[in-house]
Design an enzyme around this catalytic site. Structure first.
Site, mmCIF file in Angstrom:
data_model
loop_
_atom_site.group_PDB
_atom_site.id
_atom_site.type_symbol
_atom_site.label_atom_id
_atom_site.label_comp_id
_atom_site.label_asym_id
_atom_site.label_seq_id
_atom_site.Cartn_x
_atom_site.Cartn_y
_atom_site.Cartn_z
ATOM 1 C CB CYS A 75 -0.862 -0.030 1.263
ATOM 2 S SG CYS A 75 -1.899 1.424 1.496
ATOM 3 C CB CYS A 186 -3.347 3.839 -5.311
ATOM 4 S SG CYS A 186 -4.589 2.931 -4.360
HETATM 5 N N1 DGL Z 1 -4.049 0.692 -1.850
HETATM 6 C C1 DGL Z 1 -3.684 1.884 -1.163
HETATM 7 C C2 DGL Z 1 -2.416 2.493 -1.782
HETATM 8 O O1 DGL Z 1 -1.664 1.828 -2.451
HETATM 9 C C3 DGL Z 1 -4.647 2.992 -0.990
HETATM 10 C C4 DGL Z 1 -6.083 2.865 -0.817
HETATM 11 C C5 DGL Z 1 -6.647 3.632 0.352
HETATM 12 O O2 DGL Z 1 -6.936 4.835 0.241
HETATM 13 O O3 DGL Z 1 -6.808 3.007 1.385
HETATM 14 O O4 DGL Z 1 -2.148 3.657 -1.569
#
Ligand code: DGL
Length: 260
Positions: A75, A186
């Protein structure tokens, strides 16, 4: 259990990190994985850094209790809020995070126009500002916060008019000049690559950091002599902070590519 046969922990604010998990399994198929999605507390990208630190360190400690030998923070948002501090506090564990793949996007073509899609928090953090400062004189870099976008993927909406409408509006202010490349900053966004390309039209190239992150984890695991010696395929266990089976079902569909 021998240390090197323990599983690798992978986590995200929700289901997005499965795009990184897929790359991990591709290059290290004989490892076991525990994937934890914190969908109950998603999205992280619109929270404060302190809140994301609390959530990330909580999940990190949970994975340690589950006996993992290494952790991938799959993430971008959680990485920017927590990776440095976690590495300081747990130097004995290989920890790998992910950041927007700006470098390959800038190097792809000289003096190009590069859009970075990410959560508001990722783009606000100093970590990203420093990364951007490194390449600013080589490309026209446009950060593009995407609040509300991860929710589509969490719900299993990877295509359709509602998503197309969101993406069309999102790119509208940038459409006056051609976009050479887009960084998917993301981990949820690689699941909607096709929709993004459809809205942008031909000629734009997409970059994401999943593969690089997987390679970096392999490097660190091998460096510490922690690579599994099994020759058979490993197992992947999916867990989610939301109760019930639905998120697990969605996770498996994203992992196996059976949404498309
Ligand atoms: N999957 C997360 C990232 O790579 C973000 C998603 C969220 O806002 O929780 O930043």
């Amino acid at each position: 259990m021998e240390e090197r046969e323990k599983p690798i922990g992978v986590f995200d604010s929700g289901l997005g990190g499965i795009s990184v998990l897929r790359e991990l399994v591709k290059i290290m198929p004989n490892e076991d994985y525990i994937y934890f999605g914190d969908s109950k507390n998603a999205p992280y990208g619109t929270k404060t850094s302190e809140e994301v630190w609390e959530l990330t360190s909580h999940t990190f400690r949970y994975l340690l209790k589950r006996g993992v030998k290494a952790v991938v923070i799959a993430c971008n948002t959680a990485t920017s809020a927590a990776v440095r501090r976690l590495r300081q506090e747990y130097p004995e564990i290989p920890i790998v995070g992910i950041e927007p793949a700006l470098k390959p996007a800038v190097l792809y073509r000289e003096n190009s126009r590069v859009v970075v899609m990410a959560t508001p928090m990722t783009l606000r953090r100093e970590k990203f500002r420093l990364l951007m400062a490194k390449y600013e004189d080589r490309a026209d870099i446009r950060p593009l916060p995407c609040p509300g976008l991860m929710e589509f993927i969490e719900k299993g909406i990877l295509t359709g008019p509602e998503l197309d409408g969101y993406l069309t509006d999102l790119f509208l202010p940038l459409r006056s000049e051609p976009i050479d490349s887009v960084v998917l900053g993301c981990t949820h966004y690689p699941f909607i690559r096709e929709e993004i390309l459809k809205v942008l039209g031909g000629g734009t190239v997409l970059f994401d950091g999943g593969e690089g992150t997987a390679r970096e984890l392999r490097r660190r695991v091998l460096l510490r002599g922690l690579g599994s010696e099994r020759t058979s395929e490993g197992r992947v266990a999916f867990e989610n902070s939301l109760p019930g089976e639905e998120m697990k079902r969605r996770a498996i569909r994203l992992f196996t590519g059976t949404y498309m």
